[in-house]
Design a protein around this motif. Structure first.
Motif, PDB file in Angstrom:
ATOM      1  N   MET A  81      -3.890   9.688   2.409  1.00  0.00           N
ATOM      2  CA  MET A  81      -3.607   9.573   3.839  1.00  0.00           C
ATOM      3  C   MET A  81      -3.198   8.143   4.159  1.00  0.00           C
ATOM      4  SD  MET A  81      -6.597  11.871   5.480  1.00  0.00           S
ATOM      5  CE  MET A  81      -7.095  13.422   4.735  1.00  0.00           C
ATOM      6  N   ASP A  82      -1.953   7.990   4.576  1.00  0.00           N
ATOM      7  CA  ASP A  82      -1.434   6.660   4.898  1.00  0.00           C
ATOM      8  C   ASP A  82      -1.502   6.457   6.407  1.00  0.00           C
ATOM      9  OD1 ASP A  82      -0.271   4.214   4.838  1.00  0.00           O
ATOM     10  OD2 ASP A  82       1.608   4.843   3.929  1.00  0.00           O
ATOM     11  N   GLU A  83      -2.415   5.658   6.852  1.00  0.00           N
ATOM     12  CA  GLU A  83      -2.636   5.390   8.270  1.00  0.00           C
ATOM     13  C   GLU A  83      -2.686   6.669   9.102  1.00  0.00           C
ATOM     14  OE1 GLU A  83      -0.519   2.091   9.906  1.00  0.00           O
ATOM     15  OE2 GLU A  83      -0.124   1.263   7.934  1.00  0.00           O
ATOM     16  N   PRO A  84      -3.602   7.579   8.764  1.00  0.00           N
ATOM     17  CA  PRO A  84      -3.614   8.872   9.455  1.00  0.00           C
ATOM     18  C   PRO A  84      -4.107   8.781  10.890  1.00  0.00           C
ATOM     19  CG  PRO A  84      -5.506   8.708   8.017  1.00  0.00           C
ATOM     20  CD  PRO A  84      -4.686   7.480   7.773  1.00  0.00           C
ATOM     21  N   LYS A 143       0.826  -1.214   0.000  1.00  0.00           N
ATOM     22  CA  LYS A 143       0.000   0.000   0.000  1.00  0.00           C
ATOM     23  C   LYS A 143       0.854   1.254   0.000  1.00  0.00           C
ATOM     24  CE  LYS A 143      -1.836  -1.199   3.910  1.00  0.00           C
ATOM     25  NZ  LYS A 143      -1.092  -2.430   4.185  1.00  0.00           N
ATOM     26  N   SER A 144       1.806   1.304   0.916  1.00  0.00           N
ATOM     27  CA  SER A 144       2.626   2.510   1.006  1.00  0.00           C
ATOM     28  C   SER A 144       3.463   2.687  -0.254  1.00  0.00           C
ATOM     29  CB  SER A 144       3.533   2.443   2.231  1.00  0.00           C
ATOM     30  OG  SER A 144       2.763   2.375   3.400  1.00  0.00           O
ATOM     31  N   THR A 145       3.954   1.574  -0.785  1.00  0.00           N
ATOM     32  CA  THR A 145       4.732   1.656  -2.015  1.00  0.00           C
ATOM     33  C   THR A 145       3.880   2.239  -3.135  1.00  0.00           C
ATOM     34  OG1 THR A 145       5.901  -0.324  -1.307  1.00  0.00           O
ATOM     35  CG2 THR A 145       6.139   0.311  -3.610  1.00  0.00           C
TER      36      THR A 145
END
Ligand SMILES: Nc1ncnc2c1ncn2[C@@H]1O[C@H](COP(=O)(O)OP(=O)(O)OP(=O)(O)O)[C@@H](O)[C@H]1O
Ligand SMILES: [Mg+2]
Lengths: 333, 505
Positions: free
Chosen positions: B167-170, B44-46
């Motif tokens: 938003m990555d794990e906000p 996901k982050s990638t």
């Protein structure tokens, strides 16, 4: 395990990545070989046994000091006092042995003891007095030790050491200088120390993330004190070799040696941010500096120009390292 | 204008030895809330780093408003209206709120070239008010909590007129109330026509706000579904490829002697007369709002911070704990909430990190480390915790967030402690791995350990603890047995009985 090359990325992956990793590890070694090749062509004398042993001998003192410096740099610190510690410890040995006529064994003990003591003080000031950065504690010690060395000798050199003390710096076993053998033994010991003992691993950890290290139950203060004490010891040992080579202890000895030692570590791939750097990289860094000086001498480049060249090499070496890191950060496999 | 703001086709990303993304295609509509779900290390982050130009894809094509684009850095994606808010906020704590919002886009007084603070402060204030936040924009950002800082970042995006916020794990470091405010504001963004890509391991949040949900597994897209087609079980099944039996497994241990007794612990301004007992074979959950003093209490007990007064007894013996070293010597372990700052040495590999506290036990002749033993133990732990990729010499900086957390857990498992303090142990961990962590905690308890779990997720605290202690402003304000407590009671104790407004600490 060899965590001193922490950036492992291709893990037995393709052959291409393995090759790339090898290049990465060997970066400074390739530099040393390349430099030697160039000099071999430039000067017929360069690749003679005599000259190689000469380089080995000339690199010894810096190599010994640099390995102590490496420990400080691994903890994200620095030791500016090594040159002055070298001076004070050797002139004190001169006073004890030459002026007071005591046994060489006591003299050597005094020399190494003063090295450890001053290094230990550096560590104590950094940790127990909470001075903000080792730059400050060791800068202070640098001045104090240099001043004391001048005072106790009334600013004049001490000569005529007994041959037993000159052994480390002047003797040869066959064609090989004892000082270089000493370097190899010391480096092997440091390799084991840094990679296979708890304190060694803690040194890397402190430099990598002090807070995480502390919360893992490791006494950072203890680690730092050990680091600076060892750095002091190595400076004194370097001094012992110097005294042997020139048969004299003088209060201005070791002036500026801290910078050569730092340069060796950095050329060898150590990071000023701490946590990264290897024993063998440092040896290669120190050899590169010695080979460069030797080569420039053979090519009769002036001392002034040599200083310029060394400066450029330091910047280039670190720049190449920066490029390598950048390439690693945005891999386009 | 097409319906899609962004279209990705066949995106592949390979890292040496790891294929992080394989042939991922995805469309983002204008003004939609699109959730990304997947296990730790799924990619996901990638994926979002490729969207923002941090990484470049090896293969595939990206269309932004119909035009083919390729971003070499984040400035390029930003200029087309794409920005990301990471879990580690990029707020500069020493600048004022307004300065942060206008960083890189400062307004100048025409003709003079000097900064126009009045206008910037005014616009910053307006942007924040739009988000329902009324704070002093001339104060430094460090004076505000994580929740506020996140709002400051969103305001910064609003000022720049972005069209897509990722938003990555906000919410992983926000308190419950702050999460509510964030979710409400995400809706406001949507109303303004701004698209949001939302990544979270908390499926209830995903289900609450998403219009569409895409699931990624092992770098491949499994599918995209409308919110109406989705439910928690389905998402989990797609994520992990199986159904989860039990969300909160329970331990079988009997409560034994007192392992840790804390009496009248005080720390000026932070902890106020804390007393509690922790038994062998017991899990105590600490609930409370962010900033209630739970982490401070853990740090004080563990010797990471000095205490002013108080008594700590371990297995009936009073002990002096002046440093983490003392605490570990007495059999304590402390898993910190901030894994990057306090848990890991990011530049070092899995082996080094997971054996740091327990290194002594691998020593031969007192000092020399037995590498074979180390490697064997690390292999074992990696299997047990399902750390992925299972490469012992992988630099921990390169691991996905959840796998980093598992390495920190490994570190403490290795230390052979008897009393464990877990501060937010499942932060950033996927649903499947969460259950693994609970099982692990249960195993420790079954083997006679005593465990404290600090968690901001109420279902988690209620699901795994035997007893729940609630803290508020450095005091313990409630004690409940897990069998008879309701979320409302816990919340009431956590807010001191009053329904606090969303206000900063
Ligand atoms: N720079 C890198 N070099 C090598 N591998 C990497 C790099 N960055 C990420 N990876 C690997 O790519 C995979 C995907 O990682 P990513 O961070 O995208 O996962 P994620 O879905 O965000 O997981 P999490 O939910 O745990 O945050 C992981 O296996 C990770 O280890
Ligand atoms: Mg992630």
């Amino acid at each position: 395990m060899n965590t001193s090359t922490p950036e492992v990325q291709g893990h037995g992956g393709t052959q291409k990545t393995q090759f790339r990793q090898l290049i990465k590890k060997m970066g400074s070694l390739i530099g040393l070989i390349g430099l030697s090749l160039v000099l071999t062509f430039a000067s017929p004398y360069f690749l003679t046994m005599d000259n190689i042993m000469n380089v080995a001998r000339q690199s010894a003192i810096n190599s010994l000091i640099a390995i102590g410096m490496l420990l400080a740099i691994l903890t994200a610190g620095i030791d500016l006092s090594v040159g002055s510690i070298l001076a004070l410890s050797t002139v004190m040995m001169g006073i004890v042995v030459v002026k007071m006529g005591m046994s060489p064994i006591i003299g050597v003990g005094v020399c190494l003891g003063i090295g450890i003591l001053l290094g230990w003080l550096n560590g104590m000031m950094l940790t127990k007095m909470s001075l903000p950065h080792p730059f400050i504690s060791t800068l202070g010690t640098m001045n104090v030790a240099r001043g004391l060395a001048l005072i106790v000798t009334a600013a004049s050199p001490i000569s005529n050491f007994p041959t037993s003390i000159q052994f480390l710096g002047a003797a040869f076993i066959g064609p090989i200088p004892v000082s270089f053998i000493l370097v190899l033994v010391v480096y092997a010991a440091f390799h084991v120390f840094l990679n296979y003992t708890t304190v060694g691993r803690y040194i890397y950890a402190v430099g990598g993330n002090p807070e995480a290290t502390r919360l893992s139950g490791i006494s950072i203060d203890k680690v730092l004190i050990i680091v600076y004490a060892i750095s002091g010891l190595m400076a004194a040992l370097g001094g012992l070799v110097l005294v042997g080579r020139v048969n004299s202890a003088y209060p201005l000895a070791g002036l500026g040696y801290e910078f050569d030692a730092i340069a060796a570590c950095i050329i060898g791939g150590a990071s000023f941010m701490g946590g990264e750097g290897t024993v063998w990289g440092t040896l290669i860094g120190s050899m590169i500096m010695a080979v460069l000086r030797n080569g420039l001498n053979l090519l009769s480049v002036s001392a002034e120009m040599q200083t310029v060249a060394i400066g450029i090499v330091i910047i280039l070496a670190v720049y190449i390292d920066v490029l390598r890191h950048k390439a690693a950060a945005r891999v386009k496999a | 204008m097409s319906e899609y703001f962004l279209s990705l086709k066949g995106i592949c990303k390979r890292f040496p030895g790891v294929s992080a993304l394989t042939d991922v295609s995805l469309d983002i509509k204008n003004g939609e809330i699109h959730a990304l779900c997947g296990e730790n290390g799924a990619g996901k982050s990638t994926f979002i780093k490729i969207l923002t130009g941090v990484y470049q894809s090896n293969d595939g094509e990206m269309l932004c408003e119909g035009k083919v684009v390729r971003f070499n850095n984040t400035q390029e994606s930003f200029s087309l209206g794409i920005t990301a808010i990471y879990q580690e906020l990029s707020i500069l704590p020493n600048l004022t709120v307004a300065e942060n919002i206008f960083l890189g886009r400062e307004l100048r007084i025409p003709g003079f070239g000097l900064l126009d603070y009045r206008k910037m402060n005014h616009l910053a204030k307006t942007a924040l008010l739009e988000l329902g936040i009324d704070i002093d924009v001339t104060k430094t950002a460090s004076e505000y909590t994580m929740g506020y800082q996140q709002m400051i970042e969103i305001a910064r995006a609003l000022i720049a007129n972005v069209k897509l916020i990722i938003m990555d794990e906000p919410t992983s470091s926000l308190s419950g109330r702050e999460v509510d405010v964030l979710l409400k504001n995400i809706h406001k963004l949507k109303e303004k026509g701004i698209a949001v890509i939302y990544i979270s391991h908390r499926l209830e949040e995903v289900l609450a706000i998403a219009d569409r949900i895409t699931v990624i597994r092992d770098g491949c897209k499994i599918g995209t579904m409308e919110r109406s087609e989705a439910d928690e079980e389905k998402i989990i099944r797609l994520m992990v490829g199986r159904t989860l039996e039990e969300k909160f497994p329970r331990h079988q241990a009997q409560k034994g002697d007192i392992a840790l007794r804390v009496r009248n612990l005080n720390q000026r301004g932070r902890l106020n007369d804390i007393s509690f007992d922790l038994h062998k074979g017991e899990v105590i959950g600490f609930a409370g709002l962010v900033g209630a003093g739970r982490t401070e209490l853990a740090r004080a007990v563990f010797g990471a911070d000095k205490i002013d007064s108080g008594i700590i007894e371990i297995f009936g013996k009073q002990v002096k704990i002046n440093s983490p070293k003392d605490a570990i010597h007495h059999g304590m372990a402390f898993l910190t909430e901030d894994r990057k700052g306090q848990g890991l040495i990011l530049m070092h590999d899995i082996i080094v990190n997971s054996t740091l506290t327990g290194l002594k036990k691998f020593c031969k002749f007192g000092y020399f480390i037995d590498q074979k033993m180390v490697v064997a133990e690390v292999d074992e732990m990696m299997r047990e915790l399902q750390i992925h990729p299972a490469i012992p010499k992988m630099t921990t900086r390169l691991l996905s967030g959840g796998n980093q957390q598992k390495v920190v857990i490994a570190k403490w498992l290795c230390s052979k402690a008897k009393i464990f303090i877990f501060d937010e142990p499942t932060r950033g961990i996927d649903v499947g791995a969460k259950v693994e962590v609970y099982n692990l905690i249960n195993r420790l308890v079954n083997e006679g350990a005593a465990v404290i779990v600090i968690s901001s997720e109420l279902p988690e605290v209620m699901g795994i603890s035997d007893r729940i202690l609630v803290m508020n402003s450095g005091k313990i304000t409630g004690e409940f047995s897990c069998l008879e407590v309701t979320p409302e009671e816990i919340l009431k104790a956590a807010t001191g009985g009053i329904n606090h407004e969303y206000k900063h600490a």
